[in-house]
Design a protein around this motif. Structure first.
Motif, PDB file in Angstrom:
ATOM      1  N   GLU A  59     -22.850  20.816  33.939  1.00  0.00           N
ATOM      2  CA  GLU A  59     -23.066  20.807  32.490  1.00  0.00           C
ATOM      3  C   GLU A  59     -23.111  22.231  31.940  1.00  0.00           C
ATOM      4  N   ARG A  60     -23.749  23.142  32.694  1.00  0.00           N
ATOM      5  CA  ARG A  60     -23.815  24.539  32.235  1.00  0.00           C
ATOM      6  C   ARG A  60     -22.424  25.157  32.124  1.00  0.00           C
ATOM      7  N   ARG A  61     -21.582  24.875  33.113  1.00  0.00           N
ATOM      8  CA  ARG A  61     -20.205  25.409  33.060  1.00  0.00           C
ATOM      9  C   ARG A  61     -19.454  24.871  31.852  1.00  0.00           C
ATOM     10  N   GLN A  62     -19.640  23.570  31.582  1.00  0.00           N
ATOM     11  CA  GLN A  62     -18.981  22.954  30.427  1.00  0.00           C
ATOM     12  C   GLN A  62     -19.415  23.628  29.137  1.00  0.00           C
ATOM     13  N   ILE A  63     -20.721  23.852  29.030  1.00  0.00           N
ATOM     14  CA  ILE A  63     -21.257  24.481  27.810  1.00  0.00           C
ATOM     15  C   ILE A  63     -20.706  25.895  27.658  1.00  0.00           C
ATOM     16  N   GLU A  64     -20.660  26.640  28.776  1.00  0.00           N
ATOM     17  CA  GLU A  64     -20.130  28.003  28.709  1.00  0.00           C
ATOM     18  C   GLU A  64     -18.676  28.022  28.231  1.00  0.00           C
ATOM     19  N   GLY A  65     -17.891  27.099  28.765  1.00  0.00           N
ATOM     20  CA  GLY A  65     -16.485  27.002  28.345  1.00  0.00           C
ATOM     21  C   GLY A  65     -16.386  26.665  26.864  1.00  0.00           C
ATOM     22  N   ASP A  66     -17.237  25.748  26.450  1.00  0.00           N
ATOM     23  CA  ASP A  66     -17.261  25.305  25.061  1.00  0.00           C
ATOM     24  C   ASP A  66     -17.626  26.462  24.129  1.00  0.00           C
ATOM     25  N   ILE A  67     -18.605  27.253  24.520  1.00  0.00           N
ATOM     26  CA  ILE A  67     -19.042  28.407  23.719  1.00  0.00           C
ATOM     27  C   ILE A  67     -17.902  29.423  23.580  1.00  0.00           C
ATOM     28  N   GLN A  68     -17.215  29.664  24.688  1.00  0.00           N
ATOM     29  CA  GLN A  68     -16.090  30.610  24.645  1.00  0.00           C
ATOM     30  C   GLN A  68     -15.015  30.142  23.676  1.00  0.00           C
ATOM     31  N   LEU A  69     -14.701  28.858  23.735  1.00  0.00           N
ATOM     32  CA  LEU A  69     -13.691  28.298  22.824  1.00  0.00           C
ATOM     33  C   LEU A  69     -14.099  28.492  21.369  1.00  0.00           C
ATOM     34  N   ARG A  70     -15.366  28.161  21.107  1.00  0.00           N
ATOM     35  CA  ARG A  70     -15.844  28.261  19.723  1.00  0.00           C
ATOM     36  C   ARG A  70     -15.870  29.718  19.254  1.00  0.00           C
ATOM     37  N   GLN A  71     -16.201  30.626  20.185  1.00  0.00           N
ATOM     38  CA  GLN A  71     -16.234  32.045  19.796  1.00  0.00           C
ATOM     39  C   GLN A  71     -14.829  32.548  19.420  1.00  0.00           C
ATOM     40  N   SER A  72     -13.818  32.127  20.189  1.00  0.00           N
ATOM     41  CA  SER A  72     -12.480  32.613  19.824  1.00  0.00           C
ATOM     42  C   SER A  72     -11.990  31.938  18.540  1.00  0.00           C
ATOM     43  N   LYS A  73     -12.484  30.702  18.331  1.00  0.00           N
ATOM     44  CA  LYS A  73     -12.131  30.031  17.082  1.00  0.00           C
ATOM     45  C   LYS A  73     -12.730  30.779  15.888  1.00  0.00           C
ATOM     46  N   ILE A  74     -13.971  31.226  16.038  1.00  0.00           N
ATOM     47  CA  ILE A  74     -14.647  31.968  14.959  1.00  0.00           C
ATOM     48  C   ILE A  74     -13.870  33.256  14.652  1.00  0.00           C
ATOM     49  N   LYS A  75     -13.386  33.914  15.706  1.00  0.00           N
ATOM     50  CA  LYS A  75     -12.608  35.145  15.541  1.00  0.00           C
ATOM     51  C   LYS A  75     -11.381  34.890  14.656  1.00  0.00           C
ATOM     52  N   LYS A  76     -10.695  33.791  15.009  1.00  0.00           N
ATOM     53  CA  LYS A  76      -9.488  33.444  14.223  1.00  0.00           C
ATOM     54  C   LYS A  76      -9.847  33.136  12.788  1.00  0.00           C
ATOM     55  N   LEU A  77     -10.953  32.386  12.614  1.00  0.00           N
ATOM     56  CA  LEU A  77     -11.368  31.985  11.263  1.00  0.00           C
ATOM     57  C   LEU A  77     -11.715  33.221  10.422  1.00  0.00           C
ATOM     58  N   ARG A  78     -12.343  34.198  11.054  1.00  0.00           N
ATOM     59  CA  ARG A  78     -12.703  35.421  10.319  1.00  0.00           C
ATOM     60  C   ARG A  78     -11.443  36.173   9.870  1.00  0.00           C
ATOM     61  N   ALA A  79     -10.402  36.132  10.701  1.00  0.00           N
ATOM     62  CA  ALA A  79      -9.136  36.764  10.309  1.00  0.00           C
ATOM     63  C   ALA A  79      -8.506  35.992   9.156  1.00  0.00           C
ATOM     64  N   GLN A  80      -8.620  34.657   9.253  1.00  0.00           N
ATOM     65  CA  GLN A  80      -8.007  33.817   8.228  1.00  0.00           C
ATOM     66  C   GLN A  80      -8.723  33.943   6.883  1.00  0.00           C
TER      67      GLN A  80
END
Ligand SMILES: [Zn+2]
Length: 241
Positions: A59-80
């Motif tokens: 579960e911890r690995r899943q959460i870590e992966g999920d956090i990474q995905l969301r962080q890169s999504k936030i990066k894109k959103l900030r550019a947009q």
């Protein structure tokens, strides 16, 4: 004491020892089975802990992966968001960023809980694992010593039976039959009784006075308790002076 009665006493001792051995040998498998069950329960505990810990890690690995995905999504959103054409678009991006940040924060909280749980479980798993190894080792040793004890016990029972046969063969038919009769009546336990102060030492029946006096006057005769039929062995008190 009559030599026949001394032989009966030897037979009685052999029978008592054989009986004790039989009880013990019947007990052994039960003791081993109870121990085996305890070891199995310990093993199950260890397995449960292991699966809880691996579920925790997964579960911890899943959460870590999920956090990474969301962080890169936030990066894109900030550019947009820089290129937002109007206020409505701006707010929509803003809203998406806030949602992703909220999810990250929830994920981090859950991760902390999971880490705390793992920290609690790991030392318990270690302790349980070494306890299991000890219990398995002890179980094996007990099994081996029980095997030895069983072998020795069976050999002793065989020796006792041979010794009894030899003693019985030497007894006169009258005493041999008396022994067989008493042994049939009392499968285990004493067949001889030492009277104590006019009472049968085994069945506790009060002996008739004349009977008791007869025993005291002629202890080297065959006397049997009138209640339980056991052979009464009277040892007159030693008089001092
Ligand atoms: Zn008696």
């Amino acid at each position: 004491m009559l030599p026949e009665i001394s032989t009966l006493a030897q037979l009685e001792r052999l029978d008592a020892q054989t009986h004790q051995l039989q009880l013990r040998l019947a007990e052994l498998p039960k003791v081993l089975m109870a121990e085996k069950k305890a070891v199995e329960a310990k093993k199950k505990e260890v397995e449960d802990l292991q699966s809880r810990l691996s579920a925790n890690e997964k579960e911890r690995r899943q959460i870590e992966g999920d956090i990474q995905l969301r962080q890169s999504k936030i990066k894109k959103l900030r550019a947009q968001i820089e290129q937002a054409a109007n206020d409505t678009q701006f707010q929509a991006f803003q809203h998406e960023i806030q949602f992703a940040e909220g999810e990250i924060s929830k994920g981090e909280d859950r991760e902390l809980d999971l880490m705390e749980e793992a920290e609690g479980l790991e030392p318990k798993l270690k302790a349980d694992q070494s306890a299991l190894i000890e219990a398995q080792k002890a179980g094996l040793e007990h099994f081996r010593s029980a095997e030895q004890e069983h072998k020795k016990g069976m050999a002793q029972i065989g020796q006792n039976a041979a010794a009894s046969r030899e003693l019985l063969a030497k007894l006169s038919p009258q005493y041999a039959q008396l022994y067989e009769r008493l042994r049939k009546k009392y499968k285990t336990g004493p067949i001889l009784s030492e009277p104590d102060n006019g009472t049968c030492g085994v069945c506790q029946m009060t002996l008739r006075l004349a009977f008791w006096q007869g025993i005291k006057a002629d202890p080297d005769k065959l006397w049997q308790c009138e209640e339980c039929s056991r052979v009464l062995v009277y040892n007159p008190p030693v008089m001092n002076g």
